[in-house]
Write a protein that holds these residues in place. Structure first.
Motif, PDB file in Angstrom:
ATOM      1  N   ILE A 157       0.864  -1.260  -0.015  1.00 51.85           N
ATOM      2  CA  ILE A 157      -0.092  -0.078  -0.022  1.00 51.85           C
ATOM      3  C   ILE A 157       0.896   1.193   0.018  1.00 51.85           C
ATOM      4  O   ILE A 157       2.034   1.232   0.538  1.00 51.85           O
ATOM      5  CB  ILE A 157      -0.869  -0.034   1.200  1.00 51.85           C
ATOM      6  N   ARG A 158       0.532   2.166  -0.990  1.00 43.52           N
ATOM      7  CA  ARG A 158       1.259   3.344  -0.596  1.00 43.52           C
ATOM      8  C   ARG A 158       0.371   4.522   0.206  1.00 43.52           C
ATOM      9  O   ARG A 158      -0.436   4.599   0.525  1.00 43.52           O
ATOM     10  CB  ARG A 158       1.255   4.208  -2.081  1.00 43.52           C
ATOM     11  N   PHE A 159       1.176   5.394   0.715  1.00 38.36           N
ATOM     12  CA  PHE A 159       0.859   6.326   1.683  1.00 38.36           C
ATOM     13  C   PHE A 159      -0.387   7.137   1.225  1.00 38.36           C
ATOM     14  O   PHE A 159      -1.445   7.095   2.114  1.00 38.36           O
ATOM     15  CB  PHE A 159       1.763   7.466   1.893  1.00 38.36           C
ATOM     16  N   GLU A 160      -0.505   7.394   0.106  1.00 38.60           N
ATOM     17  CA  GLU A 160      -1.847   8.045  -0.387  1.00 38.60           C
ATOM     18  C   GLU A 160      -2.834   7.368  -0.660  1.00 38.60           C
ATOM     19  O   GLU A 160      -4.062   7.864  -0.720  1.00 38.60           O
ATOM     20  CB  GLU A 160      -1.380   9.200  -1.771  1.00 38.60           C
ATOM     21  N   GLN A 161      -2.906   5.975  -0.356  1.00 37.71           N
ATOM     22  CA  GLN A 161      -4.118   5.215  -0.589  1.00 37.71           C
ATOM     23  C   GLN A 161      -4.580   4.955   0.769  1.00 37.71           C
ATOM     24  O   GLN A 161      -5.790   4.285   0.901  1.00 37.71           O
ATOM     25  CB  GLN A 161      -3.574   3.749  -1.238  1.00 37.71           C
ATOM     26  N   LEU A 162      -4.281   5.182   1.902  1.00 35.84           N
ATOM     27  CA  LEU A 162      -4.540   5.091   3.272  1.00 35.84           C
ATOM     28  C   LEU A 162      -6.008   5.955   3.162  1.00 35.84           C
ATOM     29  O   LEU A 162      -6.243   7.069   2.864  1.00 35.84           O
ATOM     30  CB  LEU A 162      -3.590   5.735   4.215  1.00 35.84           C
ATOM     31  N   ASN A 163      -7.334   5.171   3.681  1.00 34.17           N
ATOM     32  CA  ASN A 163      -8.427   5.855   3.535  1.00 34.17           C
ATOM     33  C   ASN A 163      -9.169   5.623   4.859  1.00 34.17           C
ATOM     34  O   ASN A 163      -8.347   5.089   6.029  1.00 34.17           O
ATOM     35  CB  ASN A 163      -9.228   5.168   2.515  1.00 34.17           C
ATOM     36  N   GLU A 164     -10.462   5.979   4.988  1.00 35.26           N
ATOM     37  CA  GLU A 164     -11.066   5.824   6.344  1.00 35.26           C
ATOM     38  C   GLU A 164     -11.211   4.801   6.800  1.00 35.26           C
ATOM     39  O   GLU A 164     -11.318   4.286   8.063  1.00 35.26           O
ATOM     40  CB  GLU A 164     -12.485   6.451   5.962  1.00 35.26           C
ATOM     41  N   GLN A 165     -11.348   3.493   5.964  1.00 38.85           N
ATOM     42  CA  GLN A 165     -11.494   2.122   6.304  1.00 38.85           C
ATOM     43  C   GLN A 165     -10.086   1.720   7.112  1.00 38.85           C
ATOM     44  O   GLN A 165     -10.321   1.057   8.172  1.00 38.85           O
ATOM     45  CB  GLN A 165     -11.722   1.409   5.086  1.00 38.85           C
ATOM     46  N   HIS A 166      -9.199   2.209   6.655  1.00 35.99           N
ATOM     47  CA  HIS A 166      -7.880   1.792   7.412  1.00 35.99           C
ATOM     48  C   HIS A 166      -7.800   2.431   8.806  1.00 35.99           C
ATOM     49  O   HIS A 166      -7.421   1.889   9.595  1.00 35.99           O
ATOM     50  CB  HIS A 166      -6.699   2.332   6.581  1.00 35.99           C
ATOM     51  N   ALA A 167      -8.330   3.686   8.786  1.00 31.98           N
ATOM     52  CA  ALA A 167      -8.378   4.468  10.098  1.00 31.98           C
ATOM     53  C   ALA A 167      -9.151   3.839  10.942  1.00 31.98           C
ATOM     54  O   ALA A 167      -8.965   3.694  12.100  1.00 31.98           O
ATOM     55  CB  ALA A 167      -8.791   6.106   9.522  1.00 31.98           C
TER      56      ALA A 167
END
Ligand code: A1EHT
Length: 106
Positions: A60-70
């Motif tokens: 995963i790349r940093f910019e792909q982090l999203n609400e679901q990951h959070a």
């Protein structure tokens, strides 16, 4: 194969309560495999506090982090990005490790 992973102790309670079910690591920890059972230690003192099973590991790349990951980290997306940036100031490519708690000792 190394069957150990460390977490900062401030995440211990969230891991033990099942609120934190993923971790984002740099490629130095990309050797874990789905299905693998790991002993979990605190980074600060090396105390064993849990056993987990890896459900999946994927790039995963940093910019792909999203609400679901959070949500899976039990924090806001802003906080997650801040935490990842604090730990890995210059990295863009990570692995997303999804895990579950297990009871039985390895
Ligand atoms: C040496 C060592 O322990 N390293 C790390 C690295 C990462 N993390 C956690 O992964 C998520 C995103 O990076 C955050 O929730 C952090 O908690 C951690 O706890 N410990």
């Amino acid at each position: 194969m190394k069957n150990k992973i460390t977490f900062f102790s401030r995440f211990e309670a969230d891991i033990l309560s099942g609120k934190k079910t993923i971790t984002i690591r740099d490629k130095s920890e990309a050797y874990f495999l789905a299905g693998q059972q790991l002993c979990v230690f605190t980074h600060e003192t090396g105390r064993l506090f849990a056993h987990i099973r890896i459900i999946s590991i994927s790039p995963i790349r940093f910019e792909q982090l999203n609400e679901q990951h959070a949500q899976q980290e039990n924090m806001s997306l802003h906080a997650l990005k801040q935490v990842v940036r604090e730990i890995y100031p210059f990295e863009n490519e990570f692995v997303l490790i999804e895990f579950e708690l297990i009871n039985e000792p390895i």
